[in-house]
Design a protein around this motif. Structure first.
Motif, PDB file in Angstrom:
ATOM      1  N   LEU A  37      68.252 -26.340  16.298  1.00 34.07           N
ATOM      2  CA  LEU A  37      68.829 -27.687  16.284  1.00 34.07           C
ATOM      3  C   LEU A  37      69.123 -28.091  14.838  1.00 34.07           C
ATOM      4  O   LEU A  37      69.115 -29.263  14.483  1.00 34.07           O
ATOM      5  CB  LEU A  37      67.878 -28.698  16.943  1.00 34.07           C
ATOM      6  N   SER A  38      69.349 -27.063  14.004  1.00 34.86           N
ATOM      7  CA  SER A  38      69.577 -27.359  12.590  1.00 34.86           C
ATOM      8  C   SER A  38      71.056 -27.471  12.260  1.00 34.86           C
ATOM      9  O   SER A  38      71.432 -28.249  11.388  1.00 34.86           O
ATOM     10  CB  SER A  38      68.913 -26.307  11.699  1.00 34.86           C
ATOM     11  N   LEU A  39      71.891 -26.715  12.925  1.00 34.12           N
ATOM     12  CA  LEU A  39      73.294 -26.675  12.509  1.00 34.12           C
ATOM     13  C   LEU A  39      74.117 -27.702  13.273  1.00 34.12           C
ATOM     14  O   LEU A  39      74.005 -27.813  14.499  1.00 34.12           O
ATOM     15  CB  LEU A  39      73.856 -25.275  12.757  1.00 34.12           C
ATOM     16  N   GLY A  40      74.949 -28.424  12.532  1.00 34.42           N
ATOM     17  CA  GLY A  40      75.838 -29.390  13.185  1.00 34.42           C
ATOM     18  C   GLY A  40      77.085 -28.702  13.666  1.00 34.42           C
ATOM     19  O   GLY A  40      78.127 -28.742  13.023  1.00 34.42           O
ATOM     20  N   GLU A  41      76.930 -28.041  14.812  1.00 32.12           N
ATOM     21  CA  GLU A  41      78.054 -27.237  15.305  1.00 32.12           C
ATOM     22  C   GLU A  41      78.151 -27.393  16.810  1.00 32.12           C
ATOM     23  O   GLU A  41      77.186 -27.119  17.530  1.00 32.12           O
ATOM     24  CB  GLU A  41      77.784 -25.770  14.949  1.00 32.12           C
ATOM     25  N   PRO A  42      79.328 -27.798  17.320  1.00 30.62           N
ATOM     26  CA  PRO A  42      79.461 -27.944  18.771  1.00 30.62           C
ATOM     27  C   PRO A  42      79.057 -26.652  19.478  1.00 30.62           C
ATOM     28  O   PRO A  42      79.372 -25.558  19.002  1.00 30.62           O
ATOM     29  CB  PRO A  42      80.958 -28.209  18.957  1.00 30.62           C
ATOM     30  N   ASP A  43      78.348 -26.784  20.604  1.00 25.11           N
ATOM     31  CA  ASP A  43      77.985 -25.601  21.374  1.00 25.11           C
ATOM     32  C   ASP A  43      79.043 -25.294  22.430  1.00 25.11           C
ATOM     33  O   ASP A  43      78.864 -24.387  23.234  1.00 25.11           O
ATOM     34  CB  ASP A  43      76.609 -25.805  22.031  1.00 25.11           C
ATOM     35  N   PHE A  44      80.134 -26.064  22.433  1.00 25.14           N
ATOM     36  CA  PHE A  44      81.206 -25.829  23.413  1.00 25.14           C
ATOM     37  C   PHE A  44      82.173 -24.786  22.885  1.00 25.14           C
ATOM     38  O   PHE A  44      82.295 -24.588  21.677  1.00 25.14           O
ATOM     39  CB  PHE A  44      81.980 -27.128  23.667  1.00 25.14           C
TER      40      PHE A  44
END
Ligand code: PMP
Ligand code: GLU
Length: 400
Positions: A37-44
């Protein structure tokens, strides 16, 4: 022997978000069940019609050459149209747009073009990790104004006014904000604009990369206010709203002289953004926006789930984020406590403790200018979020 490396790079901090993501990936590859839950990256996945546009662009065999340095004309026009129609930036024209290799690159270009040695840039803090390092690389001096938890971490126009000096060249904020998820209201931005307009040669860098993930309604662009177009560099991109982090497309909308300067520096550094990725971005911005809305709805639902679970953890203090996909809780209640061979002195230690004991990766707030907090990205599946929060609660409960 002196280092072969330049002072420039030796003085630069590594990106804490990317460093934590790397650490989590390494542990995962060792077979440890890490929830990242560290990276600000969409999981879509990038929406299908955008993928198809990239495939079609390859098949057309027209986009393999160097693109125009500032971006394909039709993409620049589509961006300008969107800024006029969606953001009410009525002066935006294609000539004001420069497309780059991600918004991070747009920001780097902009600071390289604005800053002389010793110029000050006011950063609304907590702030995104890369701002301060890029400003320093350009020879500038970051000046932080701190938002408090009570004011949803938003620094105010009067704090800005007090921070300005003869050397202040620019101010920068993100709204919705990374790392806090806070959103500046129209009234707050009007007050900021009034302070800025009192000064000559002071510009605003408005980072609106999370604009499509805004739970308060439509995002407000400071460049739409009277007299502000000529003083604002609006930064945006495709990574977050269109789930296109790996495609690397971002842009600025800037007064002509700044847009030309950014085009010039880009002509020396990269020759422009990748052609096929720009064709994909065009399909994103000019096409059906439903997939972006669906993703924003999913983030909103997850925000509710995480909020409830966070509020159920004794010691955690959180505000309610209004956009982006981050929580930024205050974790000072755990400082000075110990468990399982760890002593938690600060937020850095708390992140290491949670990585080791709960196998959940977060990022220390220190990287964002707020050492009492940690950042949790909820761009992850509901199952992962529920499991992660369960593990975090258990591990924090063991600290005594
Ligand atoms: N600004 C903010 C506030 C961000 O969180 C990010 C995240 N990567 C960026 C800019 C840069 O985005 P990108 O380079 O992927 O377009
Ligand atoms: N902006 C995202 C984050 O803050 C992606 C990583 C980065 O570019 O720093 O996590």
């Amino acid at each position: 022997m002196n280092s072969i490396l330049s002072d420039r790079i030796l003085n630069m901090e590594e990106s804490a978000t990317l460093a934590m993501a790397k650490k989590a990936r390494e542990l995962k590859s060792q077979g440890i069940d890490i929830i990242g839950l560290s990276l600000g990256e969409p999981d879509f996945k990038t929406p299908k019609h955008i993928q198809e546009a990239a495939k079609a662009a390859i098949d057309e065999e027209k986009y393999f050459s160097y693109p125009p340095v500032a971006g394909y004309q039709d993409l620049r026009e589509a961006i300008a149209k969107k800024l006029r129609e969606e953001n009410n930036i009525s002066e935006a024209k294609a000539e004001n747009i420069v497309v780059s290799t991600g918004a991070k690159h747009s920001i780097a270009n902009t600071f390289m073009c604005l800053i002389n040695e010793g110029d000050e840039v006011v950063i609304f803090s907590p702030y995104w990790v890369s701002y301060a390092e890029i400003i320093k690389l350009a020879g500038g001096v970051p000046v932080l104004i701190e938002g408090t938890l009570e004011n949803n971490f938003k620094a105010t126009a009067s704090q800005l006014e007090a921070a300005l000096t003869d050397k202040t060249k620019a101010i920068i904020y993100s709204s919705p904000c990374n790392p806090t998820g806070s959103v500046f209201s129209q009234a707050e931005l009007e007050a900021i604009a009034e302070v800025v307009k009192k000064r000559e040669n002071l510009v605003v860098i408005a980072d609106e990369i999370y604009e499509l993930i805004n739970y308060t309604g439509k995002n407000f662009s400071i460049a739409s206010l009277p007299g502000m177009f000529e003083r604002t560099i609006t930064v945006n991109g495709f990574s977050k709203g269109y789930a296109m982090t790996g495609w690397r497309v971002g842009y600025i909308c800037a007064p002509l002289a700044i847009a030309k300067a950014v085009e010039k520096i880009q002509g020396q550094f990269t020759s422009g953004g990748t052609g096929i990725a720009q064709r994909a971005a065009l399909a994103g911005i000019a096409g059906d926006q439903q997939s972006s809305k669906d993703m924003a709805d999913a983030y909103f639902k997850r925000r509710g789930i995480v909020l409830e679970l966070l509020q159920d953890i004794p010691g955690i203090k959180t505000h309610i984020p209004e956009g982006a996909f981050y929580f930024f809780p205050d974790v000072t209640a755990f400082f000075g406590k110990s468990a399982q061979g760890h002593t938690v002195k600060d937020a850095d230690d708390l992140c290491l403790y949670l990585l080791d004991i709960a196998n959940v990766s977060l990022v220390t707030g220190a990287a964002f200018g707020a050492p009492n907090c940690v950042r949790l990205s909820y761009a992850a599946s509901e199952e992962e979020l529920v499991e992660a929060l369960k593990r975090i609660k258990k591990a924090l409960g063991e600290l005594a």
